[in-house]
Scaffold this active site. Sequence first.
Site, PDB file in Angstrom:
ATOM      1  N   ASP A 173      28.459 -48.118  55.466  1.00 25.84           N
ATOM      2  CA  ASP A 173      28.990 -46.963  54.752  1.00 25.84           C
ATOM      3  C   ASP A 173      30.416 -46.727  55.220  1.00 25.84           C
ATOM      4  O   ASP A 173      30.947 -47.479  56.039  1.00 25.84           O
ATOM      5  CB  ASP A 173      28.115 -45.723  54.955  1.00 25.84           C
ATOM      6  N   HIS A 246      31.754 -46.325  49.147  1.00 21.24           N
ATOM      7  CA  HIS A 246      31.198 -46.219  50.497  1.00 21.24           C
ATOM      8  C   HIS A 246      31.548 -47.443  51.355  1.00 21.24           C
ATOM      9  O   HIS A 246      30.741 -47.892  52.160  1.00 21.24           O
ATOM     10  CB  HIS A 246      29.674 -46.033  50.441  1.00 21.24           C
ATOM     11  N   GLU A 309      27.933 -43.026  44.037  1.00 27.21           N
ATOM     12  CA  GLU A 309      29.045 -42.186  44.467  1.00 27.21           C
ATOM     13  C   GLU A 309      30.340 -42.976  44.657  1.00 27.21           C
ATOM     14  O   GLU A 309      30.981 -42.901  45.701  1.00 27.21           O
ATOM     15  CB  GLU A 309      28.678 -41.462  45.770  1.00 27.21           C
ATOM     16  N   TYR A 400      14.457 -36.007  50.060  1.00 26.49           N
ATOM     17  CA  TYR A 400      15.568 -36.082  51.008  1.00 26.49           C
ATOM     18  C   TYR A 400      15.222 -35.237  52.239  1.00 26.49           C
ATOM     19  O   TYR A 400      15.177 -34.010  52.174  1.00 26.49           O
ATOM     20  CB  TYR A 400      16.861 -35.596  50.352  1.00 26.49           C
ATOM     21  N   THR A 452      22.008 -39.408  57.925  1.00 29.56           N
ATOM     22  CA  THR A 452      22.150 -38.953  59.310  1.00 29.56           C
ATOM     23  C   THR A 452      23.509 -38.339  59.651  1.00 29.56           C
ATOM     24  O   THR A 452      23.920 -38.358  60.807  1.00 29.56           O
ATOM     25  CB  THR A 452      21.851 -40.111  60.276  1.00 29.56           C
ATOM     26  N   GLU A 453      24.214 -37.771  58.666  1.00 23.65           N
ATOM     27  CA  GLU A 453      25.458 -37.082  58.997  1.00 23.65           C
ATOM     28  C   GLU A 453      25.237 -36.029  60.086  1.00 23.65           C
ATOM     29  O   GLU A 453      26.055 -35.891  60.999  1.00 23.65           O
ATOM     30  CB  GLU A 453      26.043 -36.395  57.752  1.00 23.65           C
TER      31      GLU A 453
END
Length: 510
Positions: A173, A246, A309, A400, A452-453
């Site tokens: 990413d 990404h 995205e 999510y 996992t931000e």
Amino acid sequence: MRLIPNPASLDLVGSGFSLSSNTVIACPPALRAEAEMLAGWLRPATGFSLAIVANTREGDVIELGLSENLGHEAYILEATPERVSIQAGDAAGAFYAGQTLRQLLPAGVFTAQPIAKVAWMVPGVRIADAPRFGWRGSHLDVSRHFMPVAFIKKHLDLLALHKMNVFHWHLTDDQGWRFEVRKYPRLTEVGAWRATTRLGHEYDKRDLFDGIPHGGFYTQAEVGEIVAYAAARHILVLPEFDMPGHMMAAIAAYPELGNLDAPAEVWPHWGISKRVLNISEETIAFAQDVLSEALELFPSKYIHLGGDECPRDEWVESPRMQAFMRAQGMTDEAELQAHFMKRMDAFLSERGRVLVGWDEILEGGLAPNAVVMSWRGEQGGITAAQAGHDVVMAPYHTTYFDYYQSEDRANEPLAIGNYTSVEKVCAYEPIPANLDPAHAGHVLGAQCQLWTEYTPTPAAAEYMLYPRLCAFAEAVWTPKARRDADELLKGLKAHQHRLALLDVAQRLMG
């Protein structure tokens, strides 16, 4: 006695089976590995080193066998005073029967140390079981925060306990490249490391960073080790190399992959970077080189290429990309992205693999062999299924697990936003109500996602996953007629004791 996930049928049939140090496990050669796995699960808490034999005997035996009358992953387990008899359609079915047997025993069987004075009784039962869906997945993002090999293996063990069979490994990413590519060493020399990490939410007005370098990657040897570990537990590892968006970590390592002359850095922010791949023959060759090395390590039929995205601002502003579009007769940038995905789809198809992408790959024309993972709700999956494409349901509003688990956010760890309770997951139905039965067969199954931000450690990841993953496992395994959300919630409270004995850093239910 509540099994997670609930089996297709369970009947009490009388007195049960007493496990002892004299018990043996009998199995044919084809199930030797499953017998050894079962013996390994039972040994720590009981102290019994159960012998594994080729031939059965009259009593005090756990007998594993294969039956042509049972399908893939299916099994029948019967416990009487004389024996536990397991008949399975294949090795995977025998493996899942062993997982069921663990849950039938007292919860102490999940401890790592011997326990004295416990009657290791299996209730008298007859269980006939098979999964509702063939795709029962768990996605884990290791790009935003790197997770060590030991945690990946623990996660695989927990997936296996809950009869999940796909591990979706999000390896690349903007914030980090985690897969060693020998032809392109800068992907891990540069792309695997960021200088600092954003503190708080991206929409906060203050730009705050921790100033601590973060990174890591998996060597090809470690990847092979994890793939083999998963395979022994009948789990398919689905690697994801997210492109053409990404990809800022890759562009930081090899700037010629991008659209601008300006240098890039491995992104310390969250959210979506506007730096994306250029769509040139050189870039396509790079992506195919990466996949060539990946295909040597991942035997999975399916390879995930993201496609989500992807901002198109750079393509709009790039004379090179605009000239290419005109030459190809393209009318908009969505077609440019579709061109890239179709090239990758053809590359994988020629090698006997299948491209999987998030539902944005529907835009501009879907690659002919692609599987759609529907995350922006269910409509993308419905559209793809009606067009004859296979689908994996992954709607953000239910699956999510980086979302808050309570509306009381002040008493929960920082999360990306929104709210997905365990009650909501308990009620999740993978087949959309408005998908006609004629196309429902294209739904391979579903999976849950952990980005996992805001999940920097293994313990934080487990807290976000459990017990929601347990509830999700029932949604993809248990027949619809056997599912009851209220009854499952009660069962999860008892199941949390098993998880505690496995040292899972879970969120405790009230």
